[in-house]
Scaffold this active site. Structure first.
Site, short mmCIF file in Angstrom:
data_model
loop_
_atom_site.label_atom_id
_atom_site.label_comp_id
_atom_site.label_asym_id
_atom_site.label_seq_id
_atom_site.Cartn_x
_atom_site.Cartn_y
_atom_site.Cartn_z
N ASN A 9 0.87 -1.18 0.00
CA ASN A 9 0.00 0.00 0.00
C ASN A 9 0.91 1.23 0.00
O ASN A 9 1.50 1.56 1.01
CB ASN A 9 -0.88 -0.05 1.26
CG ASN A 9 -1.69 1.22 1.46
OD1 ASN A 9 -1.78 2.06 0.56
ND2 ASN A 9 -2.27 1.36 2.64
N LYS A 11 0.11 4.25 -0.27
CA LYS A 11 -0.55 5.43 0.32
C LYS A 11 -0.35 6.65 -0.59
O LYS A 11 -0.26 6.48 -1.81
CB LYS A 11 -0.04 5.66 1.74
CG LYS A 11 -0.15 4.39 2.59
CD LYS A 11 0.01 4.60 4.05
CE LYS A 11 -0.12 3.27 4.75
NZ LYS A 11 -0.09 3.37 6.19
N HIS A 107 -9.43 0.83 4.75
CA HIS A 107 -8.16 1.02 5.48
C HIS A 107 -8.42 1.96 6.66
O HIS A 107 -9.24 2.88 6.56
CB HIS A 107 -7.11 1.61 4.54
CG HIS A 107 -5.76 1.65 5.16
ND1 HIS A 107 -5.38 2.65 6.04
CD2 HIS A 107 -4.70 0.81 5.06
CE1 HIS A 107 -4.14 2.40 6.45
NE2 HIS A 107 -3.71 1.29 5.87
N GLU A 109 -6.91 4.42 7.77
CA GLU A 109 -6.75 5.86 7.46
C GLU A 109 -8.01 6.39 6.76
O GLU A 109 -8.38 7.56 6.94
CB GLU A 109 -5.49 6.08 6.61
CG GLU A 109 -4.23 5.93 7.47
CD GLU A 109 -3.01 5.44 6.71
OE1 GLU A 109 -2.98 5.52 5.47
OE2 GLU A 109 -2.08 4.96 7.39
N GLU A 179 -5.21 -5.15 10.61
CA GLU A 179 -4.23 -4.09 10.80
C GLU A 179 -4.53 -3.32 12.08
O GLU A 179 -5.36 -2.38 12.06
CB GLU A 179 -4.26 -3.12 9.62
CG GLU A 179 -3.91 -3.76 8.30
CD GLU A 179 -3.34 -2.73 7.33
OE1 GLU A 179 -2.22 -2.94 6.85
OE2 GLU A 179 -4.00 -1.70 7.09
N GLY A 185 2.41 2.30 10.71
CA GLY A 185 3.30 3.44 10.54
C GLY A 185 3.99 3.89 11.81
O GLY A 185 4.57 4.97 11.86
N SER A 225 3.52 -2.05 10.34
CA SER A 225 4.97 -2.04 10.54
C SER A 225 5.65 -3.35 10.16
O SER A 225 6.63 -3.76 10.79
CB SER A 225 5.31 -1.64 11.98
OG SER A 225 4.84 -0.33 12.25
P1 PGA Z 1 2.88 0.33 7.63
O1 PGA Z 1 1.41 0.50 7.00
O2 PGA Z 1 3.46 -0.94 7.07
O3 PGA Z 1 3.62 1.55 7.20
O4 PGA Z 1 2.70 0.25 9.11
C1 PGA Z 1 0.57 -0.60 6.80
C2 PGA Z 1 -0.73 -0.16 6.20
O5 PGA Z 1 -1.19 0.94 6.51
O6 PGA Z 1 -1.32 -0.87 5.38
#
Ligand code: PGA
Length: 273
Positions: A9, A11, A107, A109, A179, A185, A225
């Protein structure tokens, strides 16, 4: 037998030139993995880079042949209407029109910053399936919810809502990504055994909802992460069928070892010849 899936992803990162460079570097790297039991690999750039990514995938498949057969391009989001007066949105059919096969739905976010709800996640999941897109449906608890002991309750509710009105054949086509919001993140990994417990609980929840073993064949991914240093242990767990990767999908030198980790599991599961 369940598929292993490693999804990236991206983003809101990478312009056109950067997207092209990254997809090329990843796919050229994958093309060197001949003989590995490769997982499904799904790259999800920003909307504006999707046509370019789809074209790049197509031309590299022509160049390298079979070894890239399990590589796909997906979107990070979509609207659930087929078309209409929805300024700024993209319809599911517009994604398939350019050859996309997957879409990330709900997601955290999107839920946190763009007011997505369990109800809109359900509408989008249904719209994706109606358009023959594989929905990667994201669920996860916040830190407050985890600390209040609500993790399982929250996840069960998110899963049940996402699947409302789907029949057994439809649900068999989805992918779920667990997640935990606090692990996204942040560099804070959810312990592999705990991530595995929740992924297993997701599978059991789906089986209970459908009173069958339908979820035994549904891939449940972990995200939050994920790094080259965590993937091997994660892929050794019984119920984590792959990873949804944010930050570490933005550099080929990080993402390729994660794909290798997925190949290790894929081999273990015997999902590919
Ligand atoms: P990250 O994000 O690996 O940077 O923690 C995962 C995601 O948001 O799908």
């Amino acid at each position: 037998m369940r598929k292993t899936i490693i999804a990236g992803n991206w983003k809101m990162h990478k312009n056109q030139a950067e997207s092209k460079a990254l997809i090329t570097a990843v796919l050229e790297g994958v093309s060197q993995m001949k003989g590995e039991t490769l997982p499904d690999i799904v790259l999800c750039p920003v909307f504006l880079s999707l046509p370019l990514a789809a074209e790049t995938l197509k031309s590299l498949k022509e160049k390298h042949g079979e070894v890239l057969n399990t590589c796909y391009v997906g979107a990070q989001n979509m609207d659930y209407h087929e078309s209409g007066a929805f300024t700024g949105e993209i319809a599911p059919g517009m994604l398939t029109d350019i050859g996309l096969t997957h879409v990330i739905i709900g997601h955290s976010e999107r839920r946190q910053y763009f007011a997505e709800t369990n109800a809109s996640v359900n509408l989008k999941t249904r719209a994706a399936l109606a358009n023959k897109l594989v929905p990667i449906v994201c669920v996860g608890e916040t830190l407050d919810e985890r600390e209040a002991g609500l993790t399982d309750q929250v996840i069960r509710r998110q899963v049940a809502s996402a699947l409302e009105e789907l029949d057994k054949d439809q649900v068999a086509k989805i992918v779920v990504a667990y997640e935990p919001v606090w692990a996204i993140g942040t560099g804070k990994n959810c312990e592999s055994t705990e991530a595995n417990r929740v992924c297993k609980m997701i599978r059991e929840t789906i089986n209970e909802l459908y009173a069958t073993n339908v979820a035994d064949a549904i891939p449940v991914l972990y995200g939050g992460s994920v790094k080259p240093s965590t993937i091997v242990e994660q892929m050794e767990q019984s119920d984590i069928d792959g990873a949804l990767v944010g930050g570490a999908s933005l550099k080929a030198e990080d993402f390729l070892p994660i794909i290798k980790g997925g190949a290790g599991r894929s081999k273990l599961m015997g999902t590919r010849a």
